[in-house]
Design a protein around this motif. Sequence first.
Motif, mmCIF file in Angstrom:
data_model
loop_
_atom_site.group_PDB
_atom_site.id
_atom_site.type_symbol
_atom_site.label_atom_id
_atom_site.label_comp_id
_atom_site.label_asym_id
_atom_site.label_seq_id
_atom_site.Cartn_x
_atom_site.Cartn_y
_atom_site.Cartn_z
ATOM 1 N N LEU A 13 0.850 -1.188 0.000
ATOM 2 C CA LEU A 13 0.000 0.000 0.000
ATOM 3 C C LEU A 13 0.888 1.240 0.000
ATOM 4 O O LEU A 13 1.731 1.410 0.885
ATOM 5 C CB LEU A 13 -0.900 0.006 1.249
ATOM 6 N N ASN A 14 0.702 2.099 -0.983
ATOM 7 C CA ASN A 14 1.458 3.350 -1.087
ATOM 8 C C ASN A 14 0.498 4.517 -0.873
ATOM 9 O O ASN A 14 -0.351 4.810 -1.714
ATOM 10 C CB ASN A 14 2.150 3.444 -2.451
ATOM 11 N N LEU A 15 0.621 5.193 0.278
ATOM 12 C CA LEU A 15 -0.246 6.308 0.639
ATOM 13 C C LEU A 15 0.434 7.637 0.310
ATOM 14 O O LEU A 15 1.647 7.759 0.441
ATOM 15 C CB LEU A 15 -0.566 6.259 2.133
ATOM 16 N N PHE A 16 -0.363 8.640 -0.064
ATOM 17 C CA PHE A 16 0.170 9.934 -0.504
ATOM 18 C C PHE A 16 1.190 9.680 -1.620
ATOM 19 O O PHE A 16 2.301 10.203 -1.615
ATOM 20 C CB PHE A 16 0.843 10.683 0.650
ATOM 21 N N ALA A 17 0.799 8.888 -2.601
ATOM 22 C CA ALA A 17 1.753 8.239 -3.507
ATOM 23 C C ALA A 17 2.260 9.128 -4.636
ATOM 24 O O ALA A 17 3.159 8.725 -5.368
ATOM 25 C CB ALA A 17 1.126 6.975 -4.086
ATOM 26 N N TYR A 18 1.678 10.317 -4.812
ATOM 27 C CA TYR A 18 2.143 11.295 -5.806
ATOM 28 C C TYR A 18 2.231 10.649 -7.191
ATOM 29 O O TYR A 18 1.287 9.987 -7.613
ATOM 30 C CB TYR A 18 3.467 11.909 -5.336
ATOM 31 N N GLY B 262 -1.147 -3.438 -13.994
ATOM 32 C CA GLY B 262 -1.722 -4.149 -12.856
ATOM 33 C C GLY B 262 -1.737 -3.410 -11.528
ATOM 34 O O GLY B 262 -2.154 -3.982 -10.515
ATOM 35 N N ILE B 263 -1.301 -2.157 -11.473
ATOM 36 C CA ILE B 263 -1.390 -1.399 -10.220
ATOM 37 C C ILE B 263 -2.848 -0.988 -9.987
ATOM 38 O O ILE B 263 -3.558 -0.607 -10.915
ATOM 39 C CB ILE B 263 -0.466 -0.165 -10.256
ATOM 40 N N ARG B 264 -3.276 -1.086 -8.736
ATOM 41 C CA ARG B 264 -4.626 -0.666 -8.352
ATOM 42 C C ARG B 264 -4.588 0.812 -7.969
ATOM 43 O O ARG B 264 -3.868 1.213 -7.074
ATOM 44 C CB ARG B 264 -5.104 -1.503 -7.160
ATOM 45 N N TRP B 265 -5.383 1.631 -8.668
ATOM 46 C CA TRP B 265 -5.352 3.077 -8.475
ATOM 47 C C TRP B 265 -6.529 3.532 -7.629
ATOM 48 O O TRP B 265 -7.680 3.170 -7.907
ATOM 49 C CB TRP B 265 -5.398 3.802 -9.813
ATOM 50 N N ILE B 266 -6.277 4.355 -6.624
ATOM 51 C CA ILE B 266 -7.326 4.872 -5.744
ATOM 52 C C ILE B 266 -7.163 6.387 -5.619
ATOM 53 O O ILE B 266 -6.090 6.876 -5.263
ATOM 54 C CB ILE B 266 -7.251 4.265 -4.320
ATOM 55 N N VAL B 267 -8.231 7.132 -5.912
ATOM 56 C CA VAL B 267 -8.268 8.570 -5.640
ATOM 57 C C VAL B 267 -9.164 8.751 -4.415
ATOM 58 O O VAL B 267 -10.379 8.560 -4.479
ATOM 59 C CB VAL B 267 -8.820 9.367 -6.842
ATOM 60 N N ASP B 268 -8.557 9.086 -3.273
ATOM 61 C CA ASP B 268 -9.317 9.138 -2.030
ATOM 62 C C ASP B 268 -8.506 9.889 -0.974
ATOM 63 O O ASP B 268 -7.307 10.135 -1.142
ATOM 64 C CB ASP B 268 -9.623 7.719 -1.540
#
Length: 299
Positions: free
Chosen positions: A135-140, A179-185
């Motif tokens: 999990l990469n948070l604030f991933a820019y 295959g990366i899962r992208w989340i805008v949140d």
Amino acid sequence: MKETILSLTPQHWEDYELIDTGGFEKLERFGPYILSRPEPQAIWDKSMSAEDWKKQAHAIFSKEKNNPEKGQWIEQKKIPHNWQIKYQVPKGSALSLNLAMTSFKHIGLFPEQAVNWDYILDTVDKLQVAHPKILNLFAYTGAASIAARAAGAEVTHLDAVKQVVTWSKHNMESSGLDGIRWIVDDAMKFIKREVRRGNKYHGIILDPPAYGRGPDGEKWILEEQINEMLKLCAELLEPDQHFLILNMYSLSFSSIIAANLVHSNFKEVNNAEHGELYLVDNFNKKLPLGIFFRFRKVK
């Protein structure tokens, strides 16, 4: 438990060069192009003359008087708005990263973070898990996500800004990956939901800003919320094999603060390292660019 205090700088960055620093500015080469940007920590004198500095730069960032966070690029020589550079990882194919000159002086890359990309690649390789979940948070713009994916991990990439998530996708595709899962949140909202769902991750990467806004206007203030966020991350981390990387750029924070935050929220902290990230210019001046704390448990 033994803990290592380090100052880290990238060792193999052919497409990047910190040419000079000083006078609250830095002169950098990204591939074939040289940029001059503001740098609040470069409080010493420049080594080069003002004339030589300006002569080398393809573009110089000029801050707005009423808003030092915004400005415009003044082109000295012909330079494309978008271009690409590569970072050759120790094992495997190079990461291809797309750059652009934005009105916030950023260009889509923090070169000092290359030491953490190497750490991610090495750690994912050591985890005795077929497809570790990261999990990469604030991933820019996603260089850390791409490094994890290049090592074979299942990656969830989260950022509050849709445009930089699109930028990250471009970086992934340019690097020949998928295959990366992208989340805008909002990061806090997302990890609270993940805890309620009982989800676990083998690796968590946090690169929070000092201040920020979520997609629905949610307020982020580092010193007020990072402790709660790390509590939640402790619930999300797989107990048997895992790693965590925390980066912070607030000028008022030290790596000792990061160490206290991590140790107070995680029951088990193995192979811990913390300290400063920095870059060295061509005149051997060291430019500090944030603090880090990282640990891992691998078999």
